[in-house]
Design an enzyme around this catalytic site. Sequence first.
Site, PDB file in Angstrom:
ATOM      1  CB  ILE A 171      -0.943  -0.004   1.227  1.00  0.00           C
ATOM      2  CG1 ILE A 171      -1.940  -1.165   1.111  1.00  0.00           C
ATOM      3  CG2 ILE A 171      -1.686   1.328   1.348  1.00  0.00           C
ATOM      4  CD1 ILE A 171      -2.809  -1.354   2.332  1.00  0.00           C
ATOM      5  CG  HIS A 172       4.961   3.128   2.057  1.00  0.00           C
ATOM      6  ND1 HIS A 172       4.614   4.418   2.424  1.00  0.00           N
ATOM      7  CD2 HIS A 172       6.319   3.134   1.927  1.00  0.00           C
ATOM      8  CE1 HIS A 172       5.703   5.154   2.500  1.00  0.00           C
ATOM      9  NE2 HIS A 172       6.743   4.405   2.202  1.00  0.00           N
ATOM     10  CB  ILE A 173       5.135   0.407  -3.020  1.00  0.00           C
ATOM     11  CG1 ILE A 173       6.316  -0.016  -2.141  1.00  0.00           C
ATOM     12  CG2 ILE A 173       5.581   0.516  -4.482  1.00  0.00           C
ATOM     13  CD1 ILE A 173       6.839  -1.398  -2.453  1.00  0.00           C
TER      14      ILE A 173
END
Length: 229
Positions: A171-173
């Site tokens: 999700i962060h990427i």
Amino acid sequence: MSLAKTDPPLQRYSVWMRLNHWLVAISFVLLVLSGLPFFHPFFWSLTGLFGGPTMTRILHPWIGLFMSLMFAIMAVSFFKESLFKRHDLQWLKQINDVLANRDEKLPPVGKNNAGQKLVYWIMLVCIPLLLITGVMIWQSLVGEAIPITLRRLASLGHAYIAFLAIITLIIHIYSGIWVKGSFQAMVRGRVSKAWARHHHDLWYEEEMEKERKHREISRRHDPTGKEST
């Protein structure tokens, strides 16, 4: 007030912060690639990336120790700006506006938005737990010092916590790619003032205030450093 394209960019991340971030990111990816083969036979072929099953089993915990150390340093560096504030809770309540890119409806955002802060706190919980459970199942280190039942529970917990950390990283990427300019900020360390004002307006105002104070101090002194009369 419009911002000229020639305005000097703002420094968002220092060289050390970027290096630290990428060391954590790369080591985490290596941990995933070396750990998945022992999670399910489907991923067994990944051991070839590390020189075979035996070498993979040897390298995995050492990579984990390195990443834990780098993450500890990063956690300290990002702690203050990852504290939740009232506007962050409102940002989370308006997650539908975030996903729909209705930025004009969102509350002011500091240097990190609530999503980035959530990633920080989730990983702050996951990494120590992965380290603890990892040490408990590190056969060459602990041997038979830990009861087999406890080791099995640690192995199960290690897998579930790793799954949560992997999902969080994905999700962060995705978010970093989705918000144009975020990925470049962690590569180059600088962002345009227009980008900062659009995505992190509270942080932008703080940086502008610093610039104004710096200019005022500079105007009060002559080139020799003495206060002007």
